[in-house]
Each structure stands twice: as structure tokens, then as C-alpha cells.
Write a protein that holds these residues in place. Structure first.
Motif, PDB file in Angstrom:
ATOM      1  N   ILE A 520       7.122  15.034  -7.960  1.00 35.14           N
ATOM      2  CA  ILE A 520       6.491  16.294  -7.572  1.00 35.14           C
ATOM      3  C   ILE A 520       6.655  16.558  -6.085  1.00 35.14           C
ATOM      4  O   ILE A 520       6.106  17.535  -5.571  1.00 35.14           O
ATOM      5  CB  ILE A 520       4.989  16.279  -7.933  1.00 35.14           C
ATOM      6  CG1 ILE A 520       4.275  15.147  -7.179  1.00 35.14           C
ATOM      7  CG2 ILE A 520       4.808  16.118  -9.428  1.00 35.14           C
ATOM      8  CD1 ILE A 520       2.769  15.156  -7.401  1.00 35.14           C
ATOM      9  N   GLY A 521       7.374  15.695  -5.398  1.00 39.43           N
ATOM     10  CA  GLY A 521       7.602  15.910  -3.981  1.00 39.43           C
ATOM     11  C   GLY A 521       8.155  14.665  -3.328  1.00 39.43           C
ATOM     12  O   GLY A 521       8.529  13.700  -4.007  1.00 39.43           O
ATOM     13  N   THR A 522       8.204  14.690  -2.014  1.00 34.44           N
ATOM     14  CA  THR A 522       8.677  13.542  -1.245  1.00 34.44           C
ATOM     15  C   THR A 522       7.661  13.222  -0.162  1.00 34.44           C
ATOM     16  O   THR A 522       6.758  14.034   0.126  1.00 34.44           O
ATOM     17  CB  THR A 522      10.042  13.821  -0.596  1.00 34.44           C
ATOM     18  OG1 THR A 522       9.926  14.957   0.268  1.00 34.44           O
ATOM     19  CG2 THR A 522      11.100  14.086  -1.652  1.00 34.44           C
ATOM     20  N   CYS A 523       7.816  12.055   0.445  1.00 37.06           N
ATOM     21  CA  CYS A 523       6.936  11.677   1.541  1.00 37.06           C
ATOM     22  C   CYS A 523       7.690  10.761   2.487  1.00 37.06           C
ATOM     23  O   CYS A 523       8.678  10.128   2.111  1.00 37.06           O
ATOM     24  CB  CYS A 523       5.675  10.987   1.031  1.00 37.06           C
ATOM     25  SG  CYS A 523       5.967   9.366   0.303  1.00 37.06           S
ATOM     26  N   LYS A 524       7.181  10.724   3.728  1.00 37.03           N
ATOM     27  CA  LYS A 524       7.771   9.882   4.756  1.00 37.03           C
ATOM     28  C   LYS A 524       6.690   8.952   5.287  1.00 37.03           C
ATOM     29  O   LYS A 524       5.589   9.394   5.617  1.00 37.03           O
ATOM     30  CB  LYS A 524       8.332  10.737   5.891  1.00 37.03           C
ATOM     31  CG  LYS A 524       8.944   9.915   7.030  1.00 37.03           C
ATOM     32  CD  LYS A 524       9.476  10.833   8.112  1.00 37.03           C
ATOM     33  CE  LYS A 524      10.076  10.037   9.271  1.00 37.03           C
ATOM     34  NZ  LYS A 524      10.575  10.921  10.346  1.00 37.03           N
ATOM     35  N   ALA A 525       6.992   7.634   5.318  1.00 35.15           N
ATOM     36  CA  ALA A 525       6.016   6.650   5.773  1.00 35.15           C
ATOM     37  C   ALA A 525       5.845   6.753   7.278  1.00 35.15           C
ATOM     38  O   ALA A 525       6.814   6.659   8.039  1.00 35.15           O
ATOM     39  CB  ALA A 525       6.449   5.251   5.384  1.00 35.15           C
ATOM     40  N   LEU A 526       4.591   6.966   7.721  1.00 31.77           N
ATOM     41  CA  LEU A 526       4.292   7.043   9.145  1.00 31.77           C
ATOM     42  C   LEU A 526       4.054   5.666   9.739  1.00 31.77           C
ATOM     43  O   LEU A 526       4.279   5.446  10.925  1.00 31.77           O
ATOM     44  CB  LEU A 526       3.060   7.931   9.362  1.00 31.77           C
ATOM     45  CG  LEU A 526       3.171   9.370   8.838  1.00 31.77           C
ATOM     46  CD1 LEU A 526       1.849  10.092   9.039  1.00 31.77           C
ATOM     47  CD2 LEU A 526       4.303  10.111   9.529  1.00 31.77           C
ATOM     48  N   TYR A 527       3.567   4.738   8.908  1.00 32.47           N
ATOM     49  CA  TYR A 527       3.263   3.385   9.366  1.00 32.47           C
ATOM     50  C   TYR A 527       3.756   2.394   8.302  1.00 32.47           C
ATOM     51  O   TYR A 527       3.849   2.745   7.126  1.00 32.47           O
ATOM     52  CB  TYR A 527       1.756   3.200   9.589  1.00 32.47           C
ATOM     53  CG  TYR A 527       1.118   4.292  10.408  1.00 32.47           C
ATOM     54  CD1 TYR A 527       1.241   4.318  11.798  1.00 32.47           C
ATOM     55  CD2 TYR A 527       0.406   5.304   9.778  1.00 32.47           C
ATOM     56  CE1 TYR A 527       0.652   5.325  12.540  1.00 32.47           C
ATOM     57  CE2 TYR A 527      -0.186   6.318  10.513  1.00 32.47           C
ATOM     58  CZ  TYR A 527      -0.059   6.341  11.904  1.00 32.47           C
ATOM     59  OH  TYR A 527      -0.622   7.328  12.628  1.00 32.47           O
ATOM     60  N   PRO A 528       4.025   1.177   8.691  1.00 32.84           N
ATOM     61  CA  PRO A 528       4.393   0.168   7.671  1.00 32.84           C
ATOM     62  C   PRO A 528       3.174  -0.255   6.871  1.00 32.84           C
ATOM     63  O   PRO A 528       2.059  -0.320   7.390  1.00 32.84           O
ATOM     64  CB  PRO A 528       4.939  -0.999   8.511  1.00 32.84           C
ATOM     65  CG  PRO A 528       4.280  -0.849   9.847  1.00 32.84           C
ATOM     66  CD  PRO A 528       4.115   0.633  10.065  1.00 32.84           C
ATOM     67  N   PHE A 529       3.391  -0.556   5.576  1.00 34.92           N
ATOM     68  CA  PHE A 529       2.320  -0.992   4.677  1.00 34.92           C
ATOM     69  C   PHE A 529       2.835  -2.163   3.842  1.00 34.92           C
ATOM     70  O   PHE A 529       3.911  -2.087   3.242  1.00 34.92           O
ATOM     71  CB  PHE A 529       1.895   0.166   3.763  1.00 34.92           C
ATOM     72  CG  PHE A 529       0.829  -0.221   2.765  1.00 34.92           C
ATOM     73  CD1 PHE A 529      -0.425  -0.626   3.190  1.00 34.92           C
ATOM     74  CD2 PHE A 529       1.091  -0.192   1.407  1.00 34.92           C
ATOM     75  CE1 PHE A 529      -1.406  -0.980   2.273  1.00 34.92           C
ATOM     76  CE2 PHE A 529       0.123  -0.549   0.492  1.00 34.92           C
ATOM     77  CZ  PHE A 529      -1.124  -0.948   0.924  1.00 34.92           C
ATOM     78  N   GLU A 530       2.088  -3.288   3.860  1.00 41.16           N
ATOM     79  CA  GLU A 530       2.541  -4.512   3.196  1.00 41.16           C
ATOM     80  C   GLU A 530       2.454  -4.418   1.674  1.00 41.16           C
ATOM     81  O   GLU A 530       3.362  -4.805   0.962  1.00 41.16           O
ATOM     82  CB  GLU A 530       1.726  -5.718   3.677  1.00 41.16           C
ATOM     83  CG  GLU A 530       1.851  -5.990   5.159  1.00 41.16           C
ATOM     84  CD  GLU A 530       3.273  -6.364   5.547  1.00 41.16           C
ATOM     85  OE1 GLU A 530       4.016  -6.859   4.686  1.00 41.16           O
ATOM     86  OE2 GLU A 530       3.645  -6.146   6.722  1.00 41.16           O
ATOM     87  N   GLY A 531       1.340  -3.910   1.160  1.00 43.40           N
ATOM     88  CA  GLY A 531       1.209  -3.776  -0.291  1.00 43.40           C
ATOM     89  C   GLY A 531       1.063  -5.098  -1.010  1.00 43.40           C
ATOM     90  O   GLY A 531       1.828  -5.411  -1.913  1.00 43.40           O
ATOM     91  N   HIS A 532       0.080  -5.925  -0.618  1.00 47.87           N
ATOM     92  CA  HIS A 532      -0.107  -7.237  -1.237  1.00 47.87           C
ATOM     93  C   HIS A 532      -0.832  -7.149  -2.574  1.00 47.87           C
ATOM     94  O   HIS A 532      -0.687  -8.017  -3.418  1.00 47.87           O
ATOM     95  CB  HIS A 532      -0.896  -8.155  -0.294  1.00 47.87           C
ATOM     96  CG  HIS A 532      -0.150  -8.497   0.956  1.00 47.87           C
ATOM     97  ND1 HIS A 532       1.057  -9.174   0.950  1.00 47.87           N
ATOM     98  CD2 HIS A 532      -0.418  -8.230   2.272  1.00 47.87           C
ATOM     99  CE1 HIS A 532       1.487  -9.336   2.179  1.00 47.87           C
ATOM    100  NE2 HIS A 532       0.613  -8.763   3.006  1.00 47.87           N
ATOM    101  N   ASN A 533      -1.664  -6.129  -2.785  1.00 47.14           N
ATOM    102  CA  ASN A 533      -2.480  -6.049  -3.997  1.00 47.14           C
ATOM    103  C   ASN A 533      -1.670  -5.565  -5.190  1.00 47.14           C
ATOM    104  O   ASN A 533      -0.621  -4.922  -5.036  1.00 47.14           O
ATOM    105  CB  ASN A 533      -3.672  -5.119  -3.779  1.00 47.14           C
ATOM    106  CG  ASN A 533      -4.640  -5.694  -2.760  1.00 47.14           C
ATOM    107  OD1 ASN A 533      -4.845  -6.899  -2.708  1.00 47.14           O
ATOM    108  ND2 ASN A 533      -5.231  -4.833  -1.944  1.00 47.14           N
ATOM    109  N   GLU A 534      -2.183  -5.879  -6.368  1.00 42.36           N
ATOM    110  CA  GLU A 534      -1.539  -5.484  -7.613  1.00 42.36           C
ATOM    111  C   GLU A 534      -1.535  -3.962  -7.722  1.00 42.36           C
ATOM    112  O   GLU A 534      -2.563  -3.297  -7.527  1.00 42.36           O
ATOM    113  CB  GLU A 534      -2.288  -6.088  -8.794  1.00 42.36           C
ATOM    114  CG  GLU A 534      -1.644  -5.843 -10.135  1.00 42.36           C
ATOM    115  CD  GLU A 534      -0.443  -6.756 -10.340  1.00 42.36           C
ATOM    116  OE1 GLU A 534       0.361  -6.452 -11.225  1.00 42.36           O
ATOM    117  OE2 GLU A 534      -0.330  -7.760  -9.613  1.00 42.36           O
ATOM    118  N   GLY A 535      -0.417  -3.355  -8.005  1.00 40.26           N
ATOM    119  CA  GLY A 535      -0.301  -1.914  -8.194  1.00 40.26           C
ATOM    120  C   GLY A 535       0.140  -1.181  -6.961  1.00 40.26           C
ATOM    121  O   GLY A 535       0.508  -0.003  -7.047  1.00 40.26           O
ATOM    122  N   THR A 536       0.113  -1.834  -5.804  1.00 41.98           N
ATOM    123  CA  THR A 536       0.566  -1.193  -4.581  1.00 41.98           C
ATOM    124  C   THR A 536       2.029  -1.506  -4.353  1.00 41.98           C
ATOM    125  O   THR A 536       2.607  -2.365  -5.016  1.00 41.98           O
ATOM    126  CB  THR A 536      -0.261  -1.684  -3.377  1.00 41.98           C
ATOM    127  OG1 THR A 536      -0.082  -3.092  -3.242  1.00 41.98           O
ATOM    128  CG2 THR A 536      -1.740  -1.363  -3.573  1.00 41.98           C
TER     129      THR A 536
END
Length: 589
Positions: A520-536
Motif C-alpha cells: 500500500i506504499g513505501t517507506c524510508k528508514a530514518l534510524y536503524p532498528f535491530e528487531g530482536h523480538n518475534e514478529g519484528t
């Protein structure tokens, strides 16, 4: 025929004995050097074979270790691997390779027993024989040299006595011719001359007899003793060379003897490779991972073209969908709620799973239950066979008490009866679970009937404003599958938007029905995100991603990197660019 005795020039004969002795000594030294070199060569060849044997042993050990290293481990994965033809072929190749290593061990053992051991024993015999022969040769040489010295001594004595006799004779003749010499002096000179002649005659006899004796000994030495010693050395040398030839032939035969078995091992590997069936393996993969879920039904048409029934708020569509999903969640029967893909809860059930295999898809669960049931039935049959055998034994004891006490069998019969009851209880439990799964699994007729409901649906072209909400079974946080079937949907001609609510929907209601969502669109990451949790999902600063679900007020946006990687990121970490025609285009940046 050539003999070592020809090394001595015997044509000189006894006329020049000193020259013959020197010739013999020179050749004797040459033979001693040559035979010593021959022994060293045998030792060299023995060392060569020993090193070859060690190489074969080490090679066989490394091959066995390699085969053992890649043997399948004793775990549940082994059962899965045994189903595929290429895994069975590899296992067969490993077993053949192990047998192949055994043949190299046989080579090492035969080299040791047939060559190394034999040559080591022969070397001792060879050294002893050589030592004895040269000892006899030296002894004969010393004897002939001693006889020669005695002959020289007799010869010099005879020569000296002859000279003395000549001088005595001359002195007598001189005294006899002298008129001034007394008769007594002349008689004395005459007696002295006679005595010297007698001594010369005796010396001549001794010299003659000893010379004859020496000639006989020398003749025996050069024509009998020495040739015999040289013949022994020649026989020893020929035997040594012949033994080396036999060992070299054995060296090749040891390899040749194992070639048929090695060939069979290689033929086994080839046959195993030819037994691989790609089609069968691919079918096995399909059979192993077939879930048994029913395909989703057709997508409902949702008409958003009636503007008078829509509110001005751009969040109304999203809120209406949320309200609809909350309503459907409430209408579900208790105990049948679907699992959710929780973004913050880690998988706590990564072990073997529950006893009833409820974490598996229906088809896989049915197979596991059926396999467990078959194993239980086998155990029950085994226990029953033991019970029947003990019962017959007890009957024999009853009829023939001298063979045994019937009461001694009762404890074992009681134990077997308890085991059978436990196994039958377990079997009934798994039969119940199996029947439950088979009832819930859709049949082909049901699938055809379900798909026929949509054949006469409205064929209106779905514009870009259509929302595509498909329902399909989702994975729960523990990676398991739910069993609820897709509910039939009806085409809705009119949608009455519900008023927006201020409450934030729970995650339990967000992911009731999950399908591959459209972009439904696009996005640009402004900051880094590790994503350690399940589902991220982890993102890097500046990375571009696809938006597949907007922020619903909980501070998370669902994005996709590729066809297989998707998850949630904090909305405040990204800059979202929604498509103008996307349903519920909204963000909370």
C-alpha cells in the motif's frame, strides 16, 4: 656355469703360491663387501615395505573416520533422511567406503605377515650364514699362510745347511792339502765336513717332505676348501636375490588379491548412485509437508463507490474494517481462536511439541498420530505374543510339574497384563485424536461445493479502491498451525461505515486472518532498528521498504523487504509514503 671360485686365478698353481694367496685375499675382501651390500639392500627393501604398510594402515584409518563422521546421527532427523533415495544412496556409499577401507587394512596386514616378518627372519639367517662362511674362509686362509711360513722356514734351513756343508768341505780339502797341518786336525775337519753334509741331507729330506705336504694342502685349499666356501657364498647370494624376487611378486599380489572386493565396493557405490530417483524424492517432499488446509475462498467485492454512505474522515475505512474484524472475533466459537503472529512474544514451544501433535498442520498431524498409533499396536502385539508364550509355558508346567513351578510365571504374566492395559489406553487416546483430525479435514466434495458458491458472483471490475482481505490459517507465536477452516464470505453491495473509536485494537484482534497482504506504499528508514523480538524485522538507516499495513495507533507499521521477509518496525523510525488509492492510508508519524 660361473662360480665364485673363478674369481681366483688358479692357473698359477703351486709354482707361485705367494701370488695366489694375494689374489685370494683380494677377492675374498671383494666378496665380503658385496655380500654386506646385499644384506643392506634386503634391509632397505624391508623398510620400504614397512613404510608402505604404515601408509595403508593410516589411509584405512582416515577413510573409516571419514565414513563414521558423515554417518547419520541417531535422532529424529535420521528417520526423515531415510525416506529420500539420495540419502539412502549416500548412506550406502559410506558403508561401501568403510568396506573399501577394510581392504586397505587387509593389504597392510598381508604386507606385514607375508613380507616384513619373513624378510626379518630371513635376514637373521642370512647374516648368520654369511658370518659362518667368512669365518671358515679366514680360518682356511690362516692355515695355508701358516703352512707357507713353515715351508719357508724348512727351505731356509736346508739352504743354510747346504752352505755350511760346502764351507766344511772346502775347509777339509784345504786342511788335507796343507802339509803343515797335523793329521788330527785333518781328521777333525773331515768329520766336521761329514757332519755338515749329513745335516744338509737331513734338511733336504725335511724340506722335501714338507714341500710335498704343503703342495697337497695348497691344492686342497684352492681346489676344494675355497671353492666350497665360495660356492656357499654364491648359493647364499642367489637365495637372497631369489627371495627378493618372491617378495616383490608378493608385494604386487597383495594388492591384486583385494581388487575384486574393491571392485565390488565401487560397484555398490555406482549402483547406489543409479538408484537415486529425483521424482520419487520430490513426491516424498510433497507428501511430508502437505498441510491438509483448504484453499481460501474467493475475495468479496466491497463497494466503496457510494460516497453518500461514507464519512468525510479518512480513517473511517480503517475503523470500519477494525470494527468488522472485532465483530467476527466475538462471533467465533469459544476455544477456536486462531493463533496470532505476535511481534513481541518469543517462541516458547520450540521443543518436540505437545503429545497430540496439535502444533502441526492437519495432514502432518494425521500422519504423526497414525504413525504413533501403529507403533503402539506393534508394542501391544509384542506384549500379547509374550503373554501367549508364557501362558503355554504355564500350561506345560501344570501338566508336568517336574519341569517347573507354574506359580513362577504369574508375576511376569501380571506385569505383561498391566503393560497391555497401559498401551491399549494410549492407543485409545491417539485413536480419539486421529478421529478428531479426520473429521476436521475437508473432503474433495466439500471443496468443490464451496468453490461453486462463487461462480455466479458479481463480475463487476474491481477497481484500485477494492480492499483484498483474504483469510487463511496463520502461524501462532510457537510456529504451530490452527485448524479453523475459512468461513464462507458473501458479496456486500453496501458497506455502512462504523463510527471511529478511540480505543486501540489489541493484537489478538489484529491478526485473526492473515494473507499475503498487498503493498500500500513505501517507506524510508530514518534510524536503524535491530528487531530482536518475534514478529519484528531489522532495518538499516536509509533502507527503502514496502508498506503492507499502516499504523493503527499502536506505534507499529508492518513492512516487507522481499517476498519472504516482513515484519513490524516502529512508526517513528520510518517515513511512510502511502499510495493515494490504498485502503486506509494513514500514518502516525
Amino acid at each position: 656355469m660361473f662360480h665364485f671360485s673363478r674369481l681366483v686365478d688358479l692357473r698359477t698353481g703351486p709354482q707361485i703360491p705367494r701370488r695366489s694367496n694375494l689374489t685370494f685375499t683380494d677377492q675374498f675382501d671383494n666378496l665380503e663387501k658385496h655380500t654386506q651390500w646385499g644384506i643392506e639392500f634386503v634391509e632397505k627393501y624391508t623398510k620400504f615395505v614397512k613404510e608402505r604398510s604404515e601408509i595403508e594402515t593410516n589411509y584405512a584409518k582416515q577413510i573409516r573416520n571419514l565414513s563414521k563422521k558423515y554417518q547419520p546421527k541417531k535422532n529424529s532427523r535420521e528417520e526423515d533422511e531415510s525416506k529420500y533415495t539420495f540419502c539412502r544412496a549416500f548412506l550406502t556409499s559410506l558403508n561401501e567406503l568403510n568396506d573399501y577401507a577394510g581392504q586397505h587394512e587387509v593389504i597392510a596386514e598381508n604386507l606385514t605377515s607375508q613380507i616384513i616378518t619373513e624378510l626379518s627372519r630371513y635376514l637373521l639367517e642370512l647374516k648368520t650364514e654369511r658370518k659362518t662362511s667368512f669365518h671358515d674362509g679366514r680360518k682356511a686362509q690362516q692355515h695355508i699362510e701358516s703352512s707357507w711360513k713353515q715351508l719357508e722356514s724348512c727351505k731356509r734351513k736346508f739352504e743354510r745347511d747346504c752352505k755350511e756343508a760346502d764351507r766344511a768341505q772346502q775347509y777339509f780339502e784345504k786342511m788335507d792339502a796343507d802339509i803343515n797341518v797335523t793329521k788330527a786336525d785333518v781328521e777333525k775337519a773331515r768329520q766336521q765336513a761329514q757332519m755338515r753334509h749329513q745335516m744338509a741331507s737331513d734338511s733336504k729330506g725335511d724340506y722335501s717332505s714338507y714341500l710335498q705336504k704343503f703342495n697337497q694342502e695348497q691344492n686342497e685349499h684352492y681346489f676344494t676348501v675355497i671353492p666350497n666356501i665360495f660356492q656357499k657364498l654364491q648359493d647364499m647370494e642367489e637365495k637372497r636375490i631369489d627371495r627378493l624376487g618372491v617378495c616383490m611378486k608378493t608385494f604386487a599380489d597383495v594388492d591384486r588379491q583385494v581388487l575384486p572386493i574393491v571392485g565390488k565396493c565401487l560397484d555398490g557405490m555406482t549402483k547406489a548412485a543409479e538408484s537415486i530417483e529425483p521424482t520419487t524424492d520430490s513426491k516424498q517432499v510433497v507428501e511430508s509437508f502437505k498441510s491438509g488446509f483448504e484453499p481460501p475462498g474467493d475475495v468479496d467485492f466491497e463497494d466503496y463507490g457510494q460516497a453518500m454512505k461514507r464519512t468525510v474522515s479518512e480513517t473511517s475505512l480503517s475503523n470500519s474494517r477494525e470494527a468488522k474484524e472485532a465483530k467476527e472475533a466475538k462471533e467465533r466459537p469459544a476455544g477456536k481462536s486462531k493463533g496470532k503472529l505476535w511481534p513481541f512474544i518469543k517462541n516458547k514451544n520450540k521443543g518436540s511439541g505437545p503429545e497430540d501433535f496439535s502444533h502441526l498442520p492437519p495432514e502432518q498431524r494425521r500422519k504423526k498420530l497414525q504413525g504413533k498409533l501403529d507403533d503402539l499396536n506393534k508394542d501391544i502385539q509384542k506384549e500379547m505374543d509374550q503373554r501367549d508364550a508364557l501362558t503355554k509355558m504355564k500350561d506345560v508346567y501344570v501338566k508336568n510339574p517336574q519341569m517347573g513351578d507354574p506359580a513362577s510365571v504369574d508375576p511376569r504374566l501380571s506385569e505383561i497384563g498391566q503393560n497391555i492395559e497401559k498401551l491399549q489406553f494410549e492407543a485409545q487416546k491417539f485413536e480419539g485424536w486421529l478421529a478428531e483430525v479426520e473429521e476436521k479435514m475437508p473432503s474433495k466434495s466439500d471443496t468443490n461445493r464451496r468453490s461453486g458458491l462463487y461462480e455466479n458472483q458479481n463480475n463487476t471490475t474491481v477497481s484500485n479502491n477494492c480492499a483484498q482481505d483474504r483469510e487463511r490459517p496463520l502461524s501462532s507465536p510457537d510456529g504451530s498451525y490452527t485448524e479453523e477452516q475459512n468461513s464462507e464470505t458473501q458479496v456486500k453491495a453496501n458497506i455502512n461505515p462504523l463510527p471511529p473509536t478511540s480505543s486501540t485494537p489489541d493484537f489478538d484482534d489484529e491478526f485473526d486472518d492473515e494473507e499475503t497482504l498487498p503493498t500500500i506504499g513505501t517507506c524510508k528508514a530514518l534510524y536503524p532498528f535491530e528487531g530482536h523480538n518475534e514478529g519484528t524485522i531489522s532495518v538499516a538507516e536509509g533502507e527503502l521498504l514496502y508498506v503492507i499495513e499502516e499504523d493503527k495507533g499502536d506505534g507499529w507499521t508492518r513492512v516487507r523487504r522481499n517476498e519472504e521477509e516482513e515484519g513490524y518496525v516502529p512508526t517513528s523510525y520510518v517515513e511512510v509514503f502511502l499510495e493515494t488509492n490504498a485502503k486506509g492510508a494513514m500514518t502516525y508519524i
